[in-house]
Write an enzyme that holds these catalytic residues in place. Structure first.
Site, PDB file in Angstrom:
ATOM      1  N   TYR A 148      13.988  -3.155 -26.689  1.00 51.30           N
ATOM      2  CA  TYR A 148      15.186  -3.357 -25.883  1.00 51.30           C
ATOM      3  C   TYR A 148      15.996  -2.080 -25.801  1.00 51.30           C
ATOM      4  CZ  TYR A 148      18.250  -3.562 -30.012  1.00 51.30           C
ATOM      5  OH  TYR A 148      18.960  -3.256 -31.140  1.00 51.30           O
ATOM      6  N   LEU A 150      17.023   4.850 -36.091  1.00 49.35           N
ATOM      7  CA  LEU A 150      16.925   4.880 -34.634  1.00 49.35           C
ATOM      8  C   LEU A 150      17.518   6.199 -34.135  1.00 49.35           C
ATOM      9  CD1 LEU A 150      16.138   3.063 -32.165  1.00 49.35           C
ATOM     10  CD2 LEU A 150      18.586   2.749 -31.879  1.00 49.35           C
TER      11      LEU A 150
HETATM   12  N1  PMP Z   1      20.935   2.588 -35.102  1.00 52.48           N
HETATM   13  C1  PMP Z   1      20.641   1.290 -34.919  1.00 52.48           C
HETATM   14  C2  PMP Z   1      19.905   0.556 -35.987  1.00 52.48           C
HETATM   15  C3  PMP Z   1      21.049   0.638 -33.743  1.00 52.48           C
HETATM   16  O1  PMP Z   1      20.747  -0.662 -33.551  1.00 52.48           O
HETATM   17  C4  PMP Z   1      21.787   1.357 -32.767  1.00 52.48           C
HETATM   18  C5  PMP Z   1      22.285   0.684 -31.516  1.00 52.48           C
HETATM   19  N2  PMP Z   1      21.283   0.225 -30.709  1.00 52.48           N
HETATM   20  C6  PMP Z   1      22.066   2.713 -33.012  1.00 52.48           C
HETATM   21  C7  PMP Z   1      21.616   3.296 -34.184  1.00 52.48           C
HETATM   22  C8  PMP Z   1      22.826   3.535 -32.008  1.00 52.48           C
HETATM   23  O2  PMP Z   1      22.028   3.870 -30.914  1.00 52.48           O
HETATM   24  P1  PMP Z   1      22.665   4.186 -29.481  1.00 52.48           P
HETATM   25  O3  PMP Z   1      23.653   5.296 -29.699  1.00 52.48           O
HETATM   26  O4  PMP Z   1      21.524   4.614 -28.657  1.00 52.48           O
HETATM   27  O5  PMP Z   1      23.320   2.927 -29.022  1.00 52.48           O
END
Ligand code: PMP
Length: 282
Positions: A33, A204
């Site tokens: 997602y 992530l």
């Molecule tokens: N780490 C995790 C585990 C997340 O779920 C998210 C949000 N999706 C992020 C970091 C931040 O990622 P982003 O800045 O792309 O929203």
């Protein structure tokens, strides 16, 4: 009025949207997602989100039912149909419906689902107060770089925080913070250095992380991409998290112990401002 959601080729009222009980997203969390921010009706950093989506799909050898250009048009159409001004656009691709077998089905057609969420992102009351976080062991799998819909561990972490009267959880492994339940985690040392875990399979690769670190570098703020411990975090001058829907949000306590002044710190506030200004200009 109900939302309009997108499901496999159709824009439908949310109560009419259906997915098969055999969808592998439902049975195996076999899906990925993305959440893109919407400000003033426009998608922010969307190109980077779609590049990460493709990477997640590639890592899982999963197809997508539409091309990237088609996906962008569908996202924009969904924003239009919901008159979304500020909030998030969630999109999910799963391997599709097939009789339940662990191995990948040969001819399942991937599913694509999208919906919008209205949120006050810029004038967020939570950002004004800052977040209280607790620490929890990181019990997730070893490919946290893939944005998989298997989110039970972060859901448990977040609920543990709520049960403890806090706002969120920072996860740790071998004594080092990995990231927040749904955000990347940072501390600012007393010397004014931003410390955040380096990229790898353990976290992530946040899209907001990338933008905020670039802004920090442009503003001559020193960055160290390395693991940091919970003890370092408790002793930091400031702390914050980043994600698409929270931008930069200060963390004001860890496990009940105040961080810095116990209020959102000046550098976290400045980075939040810089990020919002850049997003609104894009
Ligand atoms: N780490 C995790 C585990 C997340 O779920 C998210 C949000 N999706 C992020 C970091 C931040 O990622 P982003 O800045 O792309 O929203």
């Amino acid at each position: 009025m109900s939302r309009t959601v997108y499901v496999n080729g159709d824009f439908l009222p949310e109560e009419d949207a259906r997915i098969s009980v055999f969808d592998r997203g439902f049975l195996f969390a076999d899906g990925v997602y993305e959440v893109s921010t919407v400000l003033e009706g426009r998608l922010i950093d969307n190109e980077a989100h779609l590049i990460r989506l493709q990477r997640s799909l590639d890592e899982l050898k999963m197809g997508c039912p539409v091309t990237k250009d088609e996906l962008v048009e569908l996202q924009k159409e969904l924003i239009r149909r919901n008159n979304l001004v500020e909030g998030g656009l969630y999109l999910q691709v799963t391997r599709g419906a097939a009789d339940r077998e662990f191995g990948f089905p040969r001819d399942a057609k991937p599913s694509l689902v999208m919906f919008t969420q209205v949120k006050n992102l810029i004038n967020s009351p939570v950002a004004e107060k800052g977040l209280k976080v607790i620490s929890v062991p990181d019990i997730r799998w070893q490919r946290r770089d893939i944005k998989s819909v298997g989110l039970l561990a972060p859901a448990l972490a977040k609920q543990a925080a709520v049960d403890a009267g806090a706002d969120d959880a920072w996860m740790y492994e071998d004594g080092f913070v990995t990231e927040g339940s749904s955000n990347n985690a940072y501390i600012i040392t007393k010397a004014g250095v931003i410390v955040t875990r380096h990229l790898g399979n353990e976290i992530l690769h946040g899209i907001t992380r990338r933008s905020v670190l670039a802004l920090a570098a442009e503003n001559n703020i020193t960055i160290e991409e390395r693991p940091f411990t919970l003890e370092e975090a408790a002793d930091a001058a400031e702390a914050f998290v980043t994600s698409a829907t929270t931008f930069v949000t200060a963390v004001v306590s860890l496990d009940g112990k105040q961080i810095g002044s116990g209020k959102p710190g000046p550098l976290a506030n400045r980075l939040r401002q810089l990020y919002i200004e850049q997003a609104l200009k894009s």
